[in-house]
Scaffold this motif. Sequence first.
Motif, short mmCIF file in Angstrom:
data_model
loop_
_atom_site.label_atom_id
_atom_site.label_comp_id
_atom_site.label_asym_id
_atom_site.label_seq_id
_atom_site.Cartn_x
_atom_site.Cartn_y
_atom_site.Cartn_z
N TYR A 1 -47.28 49.30 50.41
CA TYR A 1 -47.90 48.31 49.77
C TYR A 1 -48.96 47.87 50.38
O TYR A 1 -49.14 48.15 51.49
CB TYR A 1 -47.11 47.01 49.48
N PHE A 2 -49.89 47.26 50.08
CA PHE A 2 -51.31 47.07 50.27
C PHE A 2 -51.16 45.63 51.56
O PHE A 2 -50.35 44.82 51.16
CB PHE A 2 -52.25 46.47 49.39
N ARG A 3 -51.87 45.66 52.66
CA ARG A 3 -52.03 44.65 53.29
C ARG A 3 -53.61 44.31 53.65
O ARG A 3 -54.27 45.12 53.20
CB ARG A 3 -51.38 45.10 54.81
N THR A 4 -53.87 43.16 54.19
CA THR A 4 -55.17 42.80 54.84
C THR A 4 -55.27 43.65 56.18
O THR A 4 -54.58 44.20 56.72
CB THR A 4 -55.15 41.28 54.87
N VAL A 5 -56.69 43.89 56.22
CA VAL A 5 -57.21 44.60 57.43
C VAL A 5 -56.56 44.41 58.67
O VAL A 5 -56.38 43.08 59.09
CB VAL A 5 -58.71 44.48 57.35
N GLY B 1 -69.04 34.00 57.63
CA GLY B 1 -69.54 34.89 58.00
C GLY B 1 -69.87 36.07 57.35
O GLY B 1 -70.46 37.08 57.90
N ILE B 2 -69.56 35.94 55.99
CA ILE B 2 -70.00 37.05 54.95
C ILE B 2 -71.37 37.57 54.91
O ILE B 2 -72.24 36.19 54.83
CB ILE B 2 -69.15 37.00 53.80
N GLY C 1 -68.96 42.33 53.98
CA GLY C 1 -68.83 41.85 52.57
C GLY C 1 -67.62 41.61 52.02
O GLY C 1 -66.59 41.78 52.78
N VAL C 2 -67.54 41.04 50.74
CA VAL C 2 -66.22 40.94 50.19
C VAL C 2 -66.53 41.04 48.69
O VAL C 2 -67.50 40.87 47.96
CB VAL C 2 -65.85 39.33 50.31
N ALA D 1 -58.70 39.16 57.57
CA ALA D 1 -59.68 40.43 57.35
C ALA D 1 -61.04 40.34 58.17
O ALA D 1 -61.53 41.09 58.78
CB ALA D 1 -59.83 40.86 56.02
N VAL D 2 -61.72 38.98 57.90
CA VAL D 2 -63.07 38.75 58.46
C VAL D 2 -62.77 38.81 59.93
O VAL D 2 -63.64 39.42 60.59
CB VAL D 2 -63.50 37.41 57.80
#
Length: 322
Positions: free
Chosen positions: A256-260, A26-27, A4-5, A303-304
């Motif tokens: 700091y935040f990053r994408t998966v 593809g979500i 999901g997102v 991330a996907v």
Amino acid sequence: MKLGVFTVLFSDKTLDEMLDHVASKGIEAVELGTGGYPGDAHCKIGELLDDETKQKEFLEKFSSRGLMISALSCHANPLHPQKQIAEEADAIFVKTVQLASKLGIPVVNTFSGCPGDHEDAKFPNWPVAPWPNEFQEILKWQWEEKIIPYWSEKARFAEEHHVKLGLELHGGFSVHTPATLLRLREACGPAIGANLDPSHMWWQGIDPVEAIKILGRENAIHHFHAKDTIIDQPNMNRNGLTDMTSYSDMRNRAWYFRTVGFGHDTKVWADIISTLRLYGYDYVVSIEHEDGLMSIDEGFTKAVNNLLPILLKESVGNLWWT
């Protein structure tokens, strides 16, 4: 499991544009903001709450694209010491639970909130050390006079509406660790659970896999966010975990935040996904994008692409080799 997102990252798109876009990637599920910090770009409570026709039309937009709604999210601070701020957050929360119930959405995500340190406080107070002793006195007052009374009432309200509450374990709020979540759950009941985001575990020094085990043993994971974090150790040595450096000053931040996949590798994320299933969570893994080094669409797409190969989608069935 379904990928999901959290659609707040596409708040510049209309609902239809957003749904077409995420479905093309593809979500399978979306998490919608209804107000508070996430805003309400794709879910207007005022238009939907008392109109069954609009509710049916709204749900049709998702089902026609093969999508489900995993949660409604209204992150805010309902325990804020300033009455107007707290009342606005509470009103959004109540309406969000009511709407989730009417739409058949099983989870509402939010923050626990954080009170002040006395009845006439103006700002939240987040104690993070047991000494000097007044910090312990503040914490005791917050839990006994504000946090438990409020969430006991809201947990009952959620249960009456057949909705579970996913509190995001987030620094700056009273519930921010597995221990604080379980403390509130023990006091208020099983409607209280976690919207577990590993990114907030990493920067607090908590292993997300172990957090899943701790919470999973109590069936206390109601929703899951997929977001990564990188630790910059030299800056961590200088600034510590509770780094107040601006999120935009990434070169000087301790974390700091990053994408998966850009903070921790595929094996780490595969372990997270596997442990979720091992401890009974087979619901939605909802991507949240807050990566300051990537555009929204690039971060979301990566991330996907990083999650789809490791997501466990099929039921196990019989253990044929035993």
